[in-house]
Design a protein around this motif. Structure first.
Motif, PDB file in Angstrom:
ATOM      1  N   CYS A   1      -9.407  43.909  -4.908  1.00  0.00           N
ATOM      2  CA  CYS A   1      -8.068  44.494  -4.730  1.00  0.00           C
ATOM      3  C   CYS A   1      -7.366  44.878  -6.021  1.00  0.00           C
ATOM      4  O   CYS A   1      -6.361  45.578  -5.977  1.00  0.00           O
ATOM      5  CB  CYS A   1      -7.183  43.571  -3.912  1.00  0.00           C
TER       6      CYS A   1
ATOM      7  N   ILE B   1       7.532  50.981  -7.022  1.00  0.00           N
ATOM      8  CA  ILE B   1       7.443  49.540  -6.810  1.00  0.00           C
ATOM      9  C   ILE B   1       8.155  49.201  -5.508  1.00  0.00           C
ATOM     10  O   ILE B   1       9.333  49.513  -5.357  1.00  0.00           O
ATOM     11  CB  ILE B   1       8.126  48.772  -7.961  1.00  0.00           C
ATOM     12  N   GLN B   2       7.429  48.616  -4.577  1.00  0.00           N
ATOM     13  CA  GLN B   2       8.113  48.067  -3.402  1.00  0.00           C
ATOM     14  C   GLN B   2       8.083  46.548  -3.517  1.00  0.00           C
ATOM     15  O   GLN B   2       8.922  45.963  -4.196  1.00  0.00           O
ATOM     16  CB  GLN B   2       7.535  48.625  -2.108  1.00  0.00           C
ATOM     17  N   CYS B   3       7.090  45.890  -2.903  1.00  0.00           N
ATOM     18  CA  CYS B   3       7.108  44.424  -3.026  1.00  0.00           C
ATOM     19  C   CYS B   3       6.814  43.986  -4.446  1.00  0.00           C
ATOM     20  O   CYS B   3       7.208  42.913  -4.871  1.00  0.00           O
ATOM     21  CB  CYS B   3       6.153  43.774  -2.024  1.00  0.00           C
ATOM     22  N   GLY B   4       6.095  44.803  -5.189  1.00  0.00           N
ATOM     23  CA  GLY B   4       5.872  44.511  -6.605  1.00  0.00           C
ATOM     24  C   GLY B   4       4.655  43.669  -6.905  1.00  0.00           C
ATOM     25  O   GLY B   4       4.365  43.398  -8.072  1.00  0.00           O
ATOM     26  N   TYR B   5       3.919  43.265  -5.880  1.00  0.00           N
ATOM     27  CA  TYR B   5       2.813  42.333  -6.128  1.00  0.00           C
ATOM     28  C   TYR B   5       1.610  43.027  -6.747  1.00  0.00           C
ATOM     29  O   TYR B   5       0.916  42.454  -7.580  1.00  0.00           O
ATOM     30  CB  TYR B   5       2.422  41.635  -4.823  1.00  0.00           C
ATOM     31  N   CYS B   6       1.361  44.278  -6.362  1.00  0.00           N
ATOM     32  CA  CYS B   6       0.233  45.007  -6.954  1.00  0.00           C
ATOM     33  C   CYS B   6       0.626  45.665  -8.261  1.00  0.00           C
ATOM     34  O   CYS B   6      -0.222  46.192  -8.978  1.00  0.00           O
ATOM     35  CB  CYS B   6      -0.293  46.072  -5.982  1.00  0.00           C
ATOM     36  N   THR B   7       1.934  45.682  -8.565  1.00  0.00           N
ATOM     37  CA  THR B   7       2.457  46.472  -9.681  1.00  0.00           C
ATOM     38  C   THR B   7       1.821  46.149 -11.041  1.00  0.00           C
ATOM     39  O   THR B   7       1.411  47.077 -11.750  1.00  0.00           O
ATOM     40  CB  THR B   7       3.993  46.328  -9.741  1.00  0.00           C
TER      41      THR B   7
ATOM     42  N   ILE C   1      -5.469  47.870  -4.530  1.00  0.00           N
ATOM     43  CA  ILE C   1      -4.871  48.029  -3.202  1.00  0.00           C
ATOM     44  C   ILE C   1      -3.367  47.855  -3.279  1.00  0.00           C
ATOM     45  O   ILE C   1      -2.862  46.908  -3.888  1.00  0.00           O
ATOM     46  CB  ILE C   1      -5.472  47.012  -2.210  1.00  0.00           C
ATOM     47  N   CYS C   2      -2.660  48.791  -2.661  1.00  0.00           N
ATOM     48  CA  CYS C   2      -1.216  48.653  -2.451  1.00  0.00           C
ATOM     49  C   CYS C   2      -0.994  48.730  -0.956  1.00  0.00           C
ATOM     50  O   CYS C   2      -1.530  49.627  -0.297  1.00  0.00           O
ATOM     51  CB  CYS C   2      -0.440  49.767  -3.154  1.00  0.00           C
ATOM     52  N   ARG C   3      -0.215  47.804  -0.404  1.00  0.00           N
ATOM     53  CA  ARG C   3       0.022  47.815   1.034  1.00  0.00           C
ATOM     54  C   ARG C   3       1.397  48.381   1.382  1.00  0.00           C
ATOM     55  O   ARG C   3       1.724  48.495   2.548  1.00  0.00           O
ATOM     56  CB  ARG C   3      -0.116  46.383   1.560  1.00  0.00           C
ATOM     57  N   CYS C   4       2.187  48.716   0.369  1.00  0.00           N
ATOM     58  CA  CYS C   4       3.577  49.128   0.636  1.00  0.00           C
ATOM     59  C   CYS C   4       3.824  50.624   0.488  1.00  0.00           C
ATOM     60  O   CYS C   4       4.578  51.190   1.262  1.00  0.00           O
ATOM     61  CB  CYS C   4       4.541  48.430  -0.313  1.00  0.00           C
ATOM     62  N   THR C   5       3.266  51.244  -0.535  1.00  0.00           N
ATOM     63  CA  THR C   5       3.767  52.565  -0.956  1.00  0.00           C
ATOM     64  C   THR C   5       2.960  53.749  -0.457  1.00  0.00           C
ATOM     65  O   THR C   5       3.411  54.884  -0.599  1.00  0.00           O
ATOM     66  CB  THR C   5       3.781  52.681  -2.491  1.00  0.00           C
ATOM     67  N   GLY C   6       1.738  53.496   0.043  1.00  0.00           N
ATOM     68  CA  GLY C   6       0.876  54.634   0.365  1.00  0.00           C
ATOM     69  C   GLY C   6       0.423  55.375  -0.880  1.00  0.00           C
ATOM     70  O   GLY C   6      -0.114  56.471  -0.778  1.00  0.00           O
ATOM     71  N   TYR C   7       0.675  54.783  -2.046  1.00  0.00           N
ATOM     72  CA  TYR C   7       0.209  55.269  -3.356  1.00  0.00           C
ATOM     73  C   TYR C   7       0.925  56.533  -3.836  1.00  0.00           C
ATOM     74  O   TYR C   7       0.735  56.941  -4.982  1.00  0.00           O
ATOM     75  CB  TYR C   7      -1.310  55.538  -3.371  1.00  0.00           C
TER      76      TYR C   7
END
Lengths: 793, 159
Positions: free
Chosen positions: B46, B98-104, B134-140
């Motif tokens: 991920c 940045i949404q949840c920020g975890y993949c950021t 992997i990002c689950r929030c932004t759709g990249y």
């Protein structure tokens, strides 16, 4: 524009002429938490460290159904550094619970779910059910201790399939669910005589569909840190989306008054509904209480797949829809069989919500729906973005397409023909406040080139068949009147004219702090950056239902608007004294109070606030508003979706090169955040439609997809070229006209893609996900519409 | 059996006693308190734990700490200089990437390795570089926009 973030190149906001002029609302502000997240400074639950903190680990059942006869803990307990071991026999002092927190009032009408789950369970009801846990000085020691636990299992017969589970001789998952039917539920807004209407219809379209269990795949796994402090208060860092309800559930399990629990919400690395249940909390708290040390419990990715609720899959959705020959929808009849897994949790209501939203999407005088929600020995089902509406819209919107084709009506026209108007009764049984679905269809069709693409001749691309599809959807904004809808906000002015807003949404990445700061600032007449959000601590925040059902901007924003108005009125009363005019002659904008019609007569908000706080002679006061909000209305958000697909008829692979989403979410408080919800929803919807599949081995009950190597979520190269269009016309009831937008991003995507696949290959795919195997199978059979009847032919 | 080894992290040398089996992510997070490096899948699928080792993206959840001794490790905490965000960090904030920020952190560091190597990438090259994150929030969408925008700022000599 100073203070505003970058504009998006592809997407557009289409403002209606009647939109009021705002200073802060509608601007693309940067998020207040952006820098913390961009620098690694933001603390998530798993980042929290406390002195003397232990690490927790969970032992999960390797069998889908088994009694834990005994656990020999002696070797684990003898391992240096092991400080606590939880087994089914030593957690009996604590109460059982429902992880979906529905064992206490939450849903209108007295709906409850039994408290059947223990901190760790004596009977494992699914592969991966938690049966023991340890806390140790470090991760390696905790892992070793888990391996040293010696468990004696008594294997029980198991049932994995919902329909098999309903057979009289099937193994029983729960004593409280006869024939394994956990809940037998009905569509709550039935109307007319659906069988008669179907019999009289000119056209009946029908199909039997199935949808699957989708994992949320939050990038942060479930995590919790807990400790009992010297004064006997329990401190918990919890990801729960519904923080105050999480605190209530923990108070019940651990038999404590709620105010002895301080529940803190750190940054949360994604949720999408999964943290609407208690997740890591009960075991983390139990380990902390038992060890009398701080404990951090972080789930592995496998723990997340096995131990948390994921989207409720429906084994069967049988729908019939009746039409008159001019395309008027006259009847919808639905029968659902849903798969709950080993515990009920949030899953059962996904049927009710799905039927409510999808069957109320169009005007339809005859409606009936029924659902059997069935317990099975599989991981637990719950709420994920869409909450059943995704499944029902998958069916309804494909049947709508079928009807359009059979009646020779354009797919857009048949939807417009049956679209509801403001003043009619909306899906949730309340008056429809606003709908701009027609705008969505117009904008989306134009951007996509719908009419040109549908009429032009398709060129020969060999095995690649190209298709174009569309779908619409509506989704609730909050869940009134079916769920509790209670939010609170406090606003206080500081002496320099800045303001603090105290609220408790879940900061799961939806840019909610920014949106609430905009609503607050707009009403107070200051700037968004003047508003500081005080949040994430149940000691400080008033009761908040929390963040789900696409409600935060609408409901918490509604409370924020009211509290800000109250604080503003106090401030303006003081300003009226200072300016020696009646308060109703004042207005406030960009930090300045002005006498209407007298631009020379002003006082700054800062001067008024300073005057109130540093006052003598009995004039001192701190302007502050505190308001509750309970929505008694519900304004659905509407969307239209357009997809281009390429179906490879040799491999069965479906590729989606282009996607357009047009949304009516009322006034967009921050268009950039709205775009983000829809762009992100597309990734989840695409995965749900095509590649993501939660696979349970039918022979063993073992979950075969427990990480990203076996469970395929779309990456950056898999995504379509995406355009998001925002209608941006205000709703009469939402704060500054806003409606919800969290879930709509993904609800309409699977039917839109399915309709495009039909256009490409002439085959209806009624089962999710639309994998290459299923596409090839369908191409081979190429039989469709097996149950339809067209009268008069 | 622990070995005392020197690790250069964000420009600073650290002497740390590590077990041979210890992973880089554990040393960064638990020994150095650098929790910006995120744990997500644990098996290298991920990209959340991406750090730069001598400028190359490596997955800290698959890398033994001893493999990077005497090498230079850059984590997300080392990117901003004197309180000024790196152009990639600034672009992620500005573009709503940045949404949840975890993949950021992993996204930004992967983006940095790309732009250091290829200052003027196409959109497709950005997507290829980020394909393992992997990002689950932004759709990249906004992530790709932010990387392209940062590239432009960096080409013009910004920070």
């Amino acid at each position: 524009m100073e203070g505003h973030a970058a504009d998006n190149r592809k997407s557009a906001v289409h403002q209606g002429a009647e939109v009021a002029q705002f200073s802060v609302v509608g601007t693309r502000i940067r998020q207040p938490d952006g820098p913390a997240k961009a620098t690694g400074e933001a603390k998530f639950a798993g980042d929290i460290s406390l002195p003397g903190m232990l690490i927790g680990k969970i032992l999960r059942s390797p069998y889908p159904h088994a009694v834990i006869k005994s656990i020999d803990t002696s070797k684990a307990e003898a391992l240096p550094g092991v400080m606590a071991v939880l087994t089914p026999d030593n957690v009996a002092e604590w109460k059982t619970f429902d992880r979906g927190m529905k064992d206490m009032p939450l849903v209108a009408g007295g709906y409850r779910v039994p408290s059947e789950e223990a901190v760790v369970n004596k009977v494992a009801r699914h592969y991966g059910d938690a049966i023991a846990a340890v806390a140790a000085v470090d991760e390696h020691t905790a892992e070793e201790a888990i391996e040293l636990l010696e468990v004696e299992y008594e294997l029980l017969p198991f049932v994995l399939d919902a329909e098999e589970a309903m057979q009289p001789d099937a193994p029983q998952v729960s004593d409280l669910a006869p024939d394994n039917v956990g809940k037998h539920l009905f569509y709550p807004y039935p109307e007319g005589d659906v069988d008669k209407a179907l019999a009289e219809a000119d056209l009946v379209v029908s199909g039997v569909f199935s949808t699957h269990k989708q994992d949320h795949c939050t990038q942060e796994t479930a995590a919790c840190v807990a400790y009992l402090d010297a004064s006997g208060r329990l401190n918990v860092w919890s990801q729960c989306q519904l923080a105050h309800l999480g605190r209530r559930e923990l108070a019940s399990i651990f038999k404590m008054p709620v105010n002895r629990i301080k529940l803190m919400t750190p940054f949360v690395g994604g949720s999408f509904g999964q943290r609407g249940a208690v997740c890591a909390e009960p075991i983390a708290v139990a380990l902390a209480l038992r060890s009398k040390r701080p404990v951090r419990l972080v789930f592995s990715r496998e723990d997340n797949f096995l131990g948390l609720e994921s989207r409720t899959g429906f084994k069967k959705i049988d729908i019939k829809m009746g039409f008159t020959s001019d395309g008027t929808l006259t009847a919808i009849k639905t029968q659902m069989i849903g798969t709950l897994g080993g515990y009920m949790g949030c899953g059962p209501m996904s049927s009710v919500i799905g039927m409510t939203l999808a069957m109320g999407h169009y005007r339809c005088p005859n409606r009936f729906g029924e659902a059997h929600m069935v317990m099975t020995n599989t991981p637990v089902s719950g709420a994920m973005r869409g909450f059943g509406n995704d499944a029902m819209m998958f069916c309804i919107e494909q049947l709508m397409d079928d009807a359009a084709r059979r009646l020779g009506i354009d797919p857009i026209d048949i939807r417009l023909k049956n679209a509801k108007e403001p003043g009619e009764i909306a899906s949730m049984g309340l008056e429809l406040e606003s709908t701009y679905m027609e705008d969505c269809l117009q904008l989306g069709a134009e951007a996509f080139g719908w009419h040109e693409k549908r009429t032009q001749a398709k060129k020969d691309e060999g095995p690649i068949k190209r298709g174009y599809g569309m779908a619409t959807m509506s989704h609730c904004t909050g869940a009134a009147p079916l769920y509790l809808e209670h939010s609170n906000a406090m606003v206080k002015f500081n002496e320099d004219g800045s303001a603090d807003l105290t609220v408790h949404p879940a900061p799961v990445g939806q840019h909610i702090w920014g949106a609430l700061s905009q609503i607050c600032a707009e009403e107070l007449g200051i700037r968004a950056e003047d508003v500081h959000i005080v949040t994430g601590d149940t000691d400080v925040t008033l009761f908040e239902y929390g963040s789900d059902a696409s409600r935060s901007t609408y409901a918490i924003g509604g409370a924020t608007l009211r509290a800000a108005r109250q604080a503003k009125e106090q401030m303006l009363a003081r300003a009226a004294e200072m300016l020696e005019v009646p308060a109703d002659r004042l207005e406030v904008k960009d930090r300045v109070v002005v006498v209407k019609g007298r631009p020379d007569k002003t006082v700054t908000v800062a001067e008024v606030c300073y005057d109130a706080i540093y006052a003598f002679g009995g004039r001192a006061t701190n302007f502050a508003g505190k308001q509750s909000f309970e929505s008694t209305w519900n304004s659905p958000t509407y969307g239209a979706y357009f997809a281009e697909v390429e179906v490879n008829t040799e491999t069965g692979r479906v590729h989606v090169p282009r996607f357009v989403t047009a949304i009516d979410c009322g006034k967009a408080i921050n268009p950039m955040a709205v775009e983000g919800q829809l762009e992100g929803g597309l990734q989840q919807g695409l995965g749900y439609a095509l590649t993501e599949n939660f696979i349970v081995n039918p022979k063993t009950g073992v979950v075969e997809t427990d990480n990203y190597d076996s469970y395929k979520v779309p990456g950056a190269l898999d995504m379509p070229d995406s355009t998001v269009l925002i209608v941006d016309k205000p709703d009469p009831k939402g704060p500054f006209g806003a409606k919800g937008v969290g879930e709509p991003g993904m609800v309409g995507i699977p039917p839109c893609i399915a309709n495009a696949v039909y256009d490409a290959i002439g085959v209806r795919l009624r089962d999710l996900p639309m994998t290459p195997e299923r596409v090839l199978e369908a191409l081979t059979e190429k039989t469709e519409g097996e149950t339809e009847t067209v009268r008069g032919e | 059996m622990k070995t005392v080894a020197t690790f250069t992290v964000n420009g600073l040398p650290h002497e740390i006693a590590v077990e041979p089996h210890q992973l880089l992510i554990e040393v960064l997070r638990e020994h150095l308190g650098l929790t910006g490096t995120k744990h997500s899948c644990g098996v290298g699928n991920c990209g959340a734990c991406t750090v730069l080792v001598d400028g190359t993206p490596e997955l800290a959840c698959l890398t033994l700490a001893m493999e990077v001794r005497d090498k230079s490790v850059l984590t997300i905490e080392g990117l901003a200089k004197e309180g000024l965000l790196h152009p990639l960090q600034q672009a992620f904030v500005d573009y709503g990437a940045i949404q949840c920020g975890y993949c950021t952190p992993g996204m930004i560091l992967t983006g940095k390795a790309l732009l250091d190597d290829n200052p003027d990438p196409t959109e497709h090259e950005v997507r290829e570089a980020l394909a393992g994150n992997i990002c689950r929030c932004t759709g990249y969408v906004k992530i790709v926009e932010a990387v392209l925008a940062a590239a432009e700022v960096m080409r013009k000599g910004g920070n």
